[in-house]
Scaffold this motif. Structure first.
Motif, PDB file in Angstrom:
ATOM      1  N   GLN A 137      37.344  85.135 -10.086  1.00 55.41           N
ATOM      2  CA  GLN A 137      37.612  85.756  -8.786  1.00 55.41           C
ATOM      3  C   GLN A 137      36.427  86.538  -8.223  1.00 55.41           C
ATOM      4  O   GLN A 137      36.557  87.172  -7.172  1.00 55.41           O
ATOM      5  CB  GLN A 137      38.790  86.712  -8.919  1.00 55.41           C
ATOM      6  CG  GLN A 137      40.086  86.071  -9.383  1.00 55.41           C
ATOM      7  CD  GLN A 137      41.176  87.109  -9.561  1.00 55.41           C
ATOM      8  OE1 GLN A 137      41.804  87.558  -8.588  1.00 55.41           O
ATOM      9  NE2 GLN A 137      41.405  87.514 -10.799  1.00 55.41           N
ATOM     10  N   ILE A 180      43.971  83.057 -13.477  1.00 57.20           N
ATOM     11  CA  ILE A 180      44.064  84.380 -12.844  1.00 57.20           C
ATOM     12  C   ILE A 180      45.305  85.116 -13.330  1.00 57.20           C
ATOM     13  O   ILE A 180      45.262  86.316 -13.658  1.00 57.20           O
ATOM     14  CB  ILE A 180      44.078  84.240 -11.314  1.00 57.20           C
ATOM     15  CG1 ILE A 180      42.715  83.718 -10.833  1.00 57.20           C
ATOM     16  CG2 ILE A 180      44.412  85.570 -10.642  1.00 57.20           C
ATOM     17  CD1 ILE A 180      42.673  83.349  -9.374  1.00 57.20           C
ATOM     18  N   ARG A 230      43.527  77.111 -11.581  1.00 60.31           N
ATOM     19  CA  ARG A 230      42.827  78.355 -11.254  1.00 60.31           C
ATOM     20  C   ARG A 230      43.809  79.522 -11.219  1.00 60.31           C
ATOM     21  O   ARG A 230      43.530  80.604 -11.750  1.00 60.31           O
ATOM     22  CB  ARG A 230      42.112  78.212  -9.907  1.00 60.31           C
ATOM     23  CG  ARG A 230      41.211  79.382  -9.539  1.00 60.31           C
ATOM     24  CD  ARG A 230      40.431  79.084  -8.260  1.00 60.31           C
ATOM     25  NE  ARG A 230      39.416  80.086  -8.001  1.00 60.31           N
ATOM     26  CZ  ARG A 230      39.665  81.245  -7.375  1.00 60.31           C
ATOM     27  NH1 ARG A 230      40.872  81.509  -6.935  1.00 60.31           N
ATOM     28  NH2 ARG A 230      38.684  82.110  -7.181  1.00 60.31           N
ATOM     29  N   GLU A 231      44.959  79.295 -10.611  1.00 56.96           N
ATOM     30  CA  GLU A 231      45.967  80.354 -10.541  1.00 56.96           C
ATOM     31  C   GLU A 231      46.496  80.720 -11.915  1.00 56.96           C
ATOM     32  O   GLU A 231      46.792  81.888 -12.187  1.00 56.96           O
ATOM     33  CB  GLU A 231      47.114  79.919  -9.621  1.00 56.96           C
ATOM     34  CG  GLU A 231      46.751  79.874  -8.148  1.00 56.96           C
ATOM     35  CD  GLU A 231      46.187  81.196  -7.644  1.00 56.96           C
ATOM     36  OE1 GLU A 231      46.749  82.260  -7.998  1.00 56.96           O
ATOM     37  OE2 GLU A 231      45.155  81.174  -6.942  1.00 56.96           O
ATOM     38  N   THR A 243      33.079  88.008  -6.414  1.00 55.63           N
ATOM     39  CA  THR A 243      32.576  87.847  -5.047  1.00 55.63           C
ATOM     40  C   THR A 243      31.162  87.271  -5.052  1.00 55.63           C
ATOM     41  O   THR A 243      30.480  87.256  -6.087  1.00 55.63           O
ATOM     42  CB  THR A 243      32.553  89.199  -4.322  1.00 55.63           C
ATOM     43  OG1 THR A 243      31.603  90.055  -4.987  1.00 55.63           O
ATOM     44  CG2 THR A 243      33.929  89.847  -4.323  1.00 55.63           C
ATOM     45  N   SER A 253      39.372  85.817 -16.012  1.00 61.73           N
ATOM     46  CA  SER A 253      40.093  85.954 -14.749  1.00 61.73           C
ATOM     47  C   SER A 253      39.227  86.653 -13.712  1.00 61.73           C
ATOM     48  O   SER A 253      39.138  86.227 -12.548  1.00 61.73           O
ATOM     49  CB  SER A 253      41.385  86.741 -14.968  1.00 61.73           C
ATOM     50  OG  SER A 253      42.049  86.982 -13.755  1.00 61.73           O
ATOM     51  N   ASP A 254      38.543  87.719 -14.129  1.00 63.01           N
ATOM     52  CA  ASP A 254      37.646  88.438 -13.214  1.00 63.01           C
ATOM     53  C   ASP A 254      36.476  87.555 -12.784  1.00 63.01           C
ATOM     54  O   ASP A 254      36.054  87.585 -11.619  1.00 63.01           O
ATOM     55  CB  ASP A 254      37.125  89.713 -13.877  1.00 63.01           C
ATOM     56  CG  ASP A 254      38.196  90.778 -14.048  1.00 63.01           C
ATOM     57  OD1 ASP A 254      39.274  90.641 -13.424  1.00 63.01           O
ATOM     58  OD2 ASP A 254      37.960  91.735 -14.809  1.00 63.01           O
TER      59      ASP A 254
END
Length: 491
Positions: free
Chosen positions: A358, A338, A334-335, A360, A354-355
């Protein structure tokens, strides 16, 4: 060995031969095991075998038949299962190193239904690591090669499934699809696949998510792959139903097909590159297929489109897809995704994904609302049309590109469309058009080759209109002919 050659027979033909005592379940199993031993070292489609367990089940099927009890819809038919599904007697790895030794104590719900229908499951087929690529390779089992051309991909993630069917290693397969993972391999290998309407078939016991998780994910579905459209429906009827029904209980009653004659279908065709990339040679194959339909008296509308913005639809799909994928990624992976997006252009895949990873919860809820609008637009479209025919990917099977296996590598790969390199992840455009709206789609061969490679098309229908797309595909088989094996490429 059976006196009749059933190497490339349909599952229905095998079922008839078993019922007529022209062949036994054990003979059918041995035929397929022999082909696996002869050809799998070349294609690497089958990655696990349960020979002892399968022979025991085949003998039991023959004994039941002798007593007059062989009545299951798949009784005695040998088959394989994609290695993302739990199947007792074999590991379930999804191509992930950490799951190398994971041996499930119970079948996935759909696998249990297949066993309950009498099938003899004898092996597992290859896929990309984490079922997250359009090439089927991983560190555990290596790369699966296309029986039509070993230099080309079989697709993914049900790539081993489609390759095994094309090579005559199995007559039926259970696959899964969230990014074209049934339709793309069917297209690349010249076989049939059905992406079911979302929610029709349980994916409990599928990886991802990791073993022990029970939630049914958005977008993701399970469905059949086969060498005929009729076989798709045969297997779909077996696996229909959410987990609450249980493996042996009644399934869902789908609406009947809208029509039973080919000429009665109101057919729309979307076959241009104005919305999504499309190689002109592949488009020409589809156009030739449409000409076949017109010669059969089918009315075809090449202008009609659903009232959607294709770019917005694709954006909603990508954001939803990678919100789901991102939630299940191991922290290091995951990192890495990102990190790949940092500093990348806003319209690049690296940045968009990537967005998405992450985003919300409010952003995800907003996507859900946008998807509701897409659902309604498609529902309105299918008031005036019964099926929509469109491409499955921008190209036919492309060359292997496996220098890197991590997800971030897909941001850098390229495919070639009309001589021009385009982003590798544009392979998601045409599948995503269907997936984002939860629609069913049946992938069938066009019976045309592009550069010696098969070219498929997806038959899209209204939500829960699975029998409509399947019926249309079956009528095509009857009028235009069925599966053609890669003659000269498999023994």
């Amino acid at each position: 060995m059976p006196e009749i050659d059933m190497t490339y027979s349909t599952a229905r033909a095998m079922k008839e031969a078993l019922a007529a005592r022209k062949v036994s379940a054990l003979e059918l199993l041995d035929l397929h095991l022999a082909r696996v031993k002869a050809l799998n070292p070349v294609y690497n489609a089958v990655v696990a075998l349960d020979e002892e367990g399968a022979r025991e089940r085949a003998r039991a099927a023959d004994e039941a038949s002798a007593r007059g009890h062989g009545n299951g819809p798949l009784h005695g038919i040998p088959m394989t299962i994609k290695d993302s599904f739990a199947a007792v007697g074999m590991a379930a790895t999804c191509g992930i190193e950490e799951l190398r030794n994971y041996r499930p104590a119970q079948d996935a719900v759909a696998v249990g239904r297949i066993r309950g229908a009498g099938a003899v499951i004898f092996g597992k087929t290859n896929l990309p690591a984490g079922a997250a690529d359009h090439q089927s390779f991983n560190a555990l089992f290596g790369l699966t090669l296309n029986p039509w051309n070993v230099e080309r991909t079989v697709g993914g993630s049900s790539g081993g499934s489609a390759a095994a069917l094309a090579a005559g290693l199995t007559p039926l397969e259970l696959g899964s699809d969230i990014g074209g993972s049934i339709r793309v391999p069917a297209h690349f290998c010249g076989v049939y696949g059905h992406k079911s309407s979302h929610g029709l078939v349980s994916v409990e016991g599928h990886i991802p998510p990791p073993p022990g998780h029970f939630a049914e994910p958005e977008l993701g579905v399970a469905g059949p792959l086969a060498r005929s459209a009729a076989d798709l429906e045969l297997l779909l009827d077996v696996v229909l139903g959410p987990p609450a029904f249980g493996p042996g209980a009644a399934g869902i009653q789908l609406p009947p097909p809208r029509h039973h004659e080919l000429g009665a279908f109101r057919v729309a065709v979307w076959n241009d590159d104005e919305a999504y990339p499309l190689d002109s040679s592949y488009a020409a194959a589809i156009e030739a297929f449409v000409s076949d339909l017109r010669r059969l008296g089918v009315h075809v509308d090449t202008v009609a489109r659903p009232a959607i913005d294709p770019a917005e639809s694709y954006a909603v799909y990508l954001q939803t897809l990678f919100a789901i994928i991102g939630a299940g990624l191991p922290p290091p992976a995951r990192e890495a995704v990102i990190e790949a997006g940092k500093g990348a252009p806003a319209d690049s895949y690296a940045r968009r994904i990537s967005d998405a990873v992450q985003q919300t919860l409010p952003q995800y809820f907003d996507l859900a609302e946008q998807r509701q609008k897409l659902f309604r637009a498609w529902r309105n479209f299918f008031v005036g049309h019964d099926v929509l025919l469109c491409p499955i990917t921008p190209t036919v099977a492309f060359p292997h590109d496996t220098a890197r296996a991590d997800m971030a590598a897909q941001f850098e790969r390229r495919i070639i469309v009309d001589g021009v390199p385009i982003p590798y992840m544009d392979n998601l455009t045409w599948p995503g058009l269907v997936t984002v709206a939860n629609l069913p789609a049946t992938a069938v061969p066009t019976r045309r080759l592009v550069g010696g490679l098969p070219a498929g098309i997806q038959i899209v229908g209204p939500y829960l209109g699975d029998r409509t797309t399947l019926k249309f595909a079956q009528l095509l088989d009857e009028r235009l002919g069925g599966f053609v094996p890669p003659i000269g490429r498999t023994a």
